[in-house]
Design a protein around this motif. Structure first.
Motif, mmCIF file in Angstrom:
data_model
loop_
_atom_site.group_PDB
_atom_site.id
_atom_site.type_symbol
_atom_site.label_atom_id
_atom_site.label_comp_id
_atom_site.label_asym_id
_atom_site.label_seq_id
_atom_site.Cartn_x
_atom_site.Cartn_y
_atom_site.Cartn_z
ATOM 1 N N ARG A 132 2.978 7.525 2.588
ATOM 2 C CA ARG A 132 2.337 8.751 3.048
ATOM 3 C C ARG A 132 3.326 9.640 3.805
ATOM 4 O O ARG A 132 3.278 10.862 3.719
ATOM 5 N N PHE A 133 4.225 9.019 4.574
ATOM 6 C CA PHE A 133 5.237 9.755 5.337
ATOM 7 C C PHE A 133 6.610 9.310 4.850
ATOM 8 O O PHE A 133 6.944 8.132 4.898
ATOM 9 N N SER A 134 7.409 10.263 4.405
ATOM 10 C CA SER A 134 8.699 9.916 3.796
ATOM 11 C C SER A 134 9.653 9.288 4.803
ATOM 12 O O SER A 134 10.483 8.455 4.439
ATOM 13 N N ARG A 135 9.557 9.683 6.069
ATOM 14 C CA ARG A 135 10.447 9.118 7.087
ATOM 15 C C ARG A 135 9.668 8.050 7.860
ATOM 16 O O ARG A 135 9.120 8.301 8.928
ATOM 17 N N THR A 136 9.655 6.867 7.287
ATOM 18 C CA THR A 136 8.905 5.756 7.881
ATOM 19 C C THR A 136 9.826 4.568 8.071
ATOM 20 O O THR A 136 10.555 4.189 7.165
ATOM 21 N N CYS A 137 9.787 3.986 9.258
ATOM 22 C CA CYS A 137 10.573 2.781 9.543
ATOM 23 C C CYS A 137 9.601 1.670 9.922
ATOM 24 O O CYS A 137 8.758 1.851 10.804
#
Length: 263
Positions: free
Chosen positions: A186-191
């Protein structure tokens, strides 16, 4: 894993990254009951905002669809403050539904009290061996994964088949397709952090935690819940009878001490 250090790491990340924490534990959404749900005390939060924690009345149920909707709204608010949302908790289906699109099965919004539902409640509420036998017939793959006495998971797998017409195992197979999974974040910048502890260390930590919970008033909290049900102050999904597979009654400790306190 329970007791592996998620809460402490969340606090440290929030301090370092100018973050705010969103609770991802299905039991910590309930008001009060701080000991049985193991909420981090206010004086240990180091002034870090905590969201979706300690707001739901004990007699209510909070579905994964409710969590996803509330968490997405909260993430947007945190982003608007130019801060980093940090989801902390061990309820994996909460985390999965939030981080990946289309990870919810169509029946996840199913309301067991919905009178218009076509679900056959009689089979779902039958004896565990009857429910398990039916699951073996319609979805032998999922039946092989669960023990007959794991009533909550067995019931859920059968419920999914009855709600959607497609076996639970087929849903999982389709959702875990690598290409589908990689493209549906859902969120491209996910860690994502998955914490691990040596089992011997973890066992010692959990034993110490239980001792601390009892000294802090675990029995008093459990008895408050039990008495609230008996007196009608709190209504459970089954009236005045606890169902250990739903809502706050799933909390670790409540069902385990039930035979002892009953005796």
């Amino acid at each position: 894993t329970t007791g592996v250090g998620k809460t402490d790491l969340g606090i440290q990340l929030a301090k370092t990254l100018q973050g705010e924490i969103i609770n991802g534990d299905s039991m910590q959404v309930y008001k009060g009951l701080d000991i049985i749900t193991n909420k981090i005390p206010l004086n240990e939060r180091e002034e870090i905002p905590h969201h979706l924690m300690d707001f739901l009345d004990p007699h209510k149920e909070y579905r994964v669809t409710d969590f996803t909707k509330d968490a997405l709204r909260t993430i947007k608010e945190i982003h608007n403050r130019q801060r980093i949302p940090i989801i902390v908790g061990g309820t994996n289906y909460y985390i999965q539904s939030l981080l990946w699109r289309d990870s919810l099965i169509e029946g996840d919004s199913f309301n067991a009290n919905d009178k218009e539902s076509n679900i056959d409640e009689e089979i779902l509420d039958a004896k565990p061996e009857v429910v398990y036998k039916r699951l073996q017939e319609v979805d032998p793959v999922m039946a092989s994964k669960w023990h007959q006495n794991d009533t909550r998971r067995v019931r859920r797998s059968l419920q999914i088949y009855m709600e959607t017409g497609k076996p639970h195992s087929q849903w999982i197979k389709e959702q875990n397709d690598p290409k589908e999974k990689a493209s549906s974040l859902r969120f491209s910048r996910t860690c994502i952090f998955w914490l691990y502890s040596d089992l011997e260390v973890l066992d010692h930590r959990l034993n110490s935690r239980i001792d601390k919970m009892i000294k802090s008033g675990l029995f008093e909290e459990i008895n408050y819940l039990r008495n609230s049900v008996k007196t009608g102050k709190i209504q459970t999904p089954l009236g005045n009878k606890e169902d250990f597979t739903r809502g706050i009654w799933q909390a670790i400790g409540y069902k385990e001490f039930d035979p002892y306190l009953t005796a």
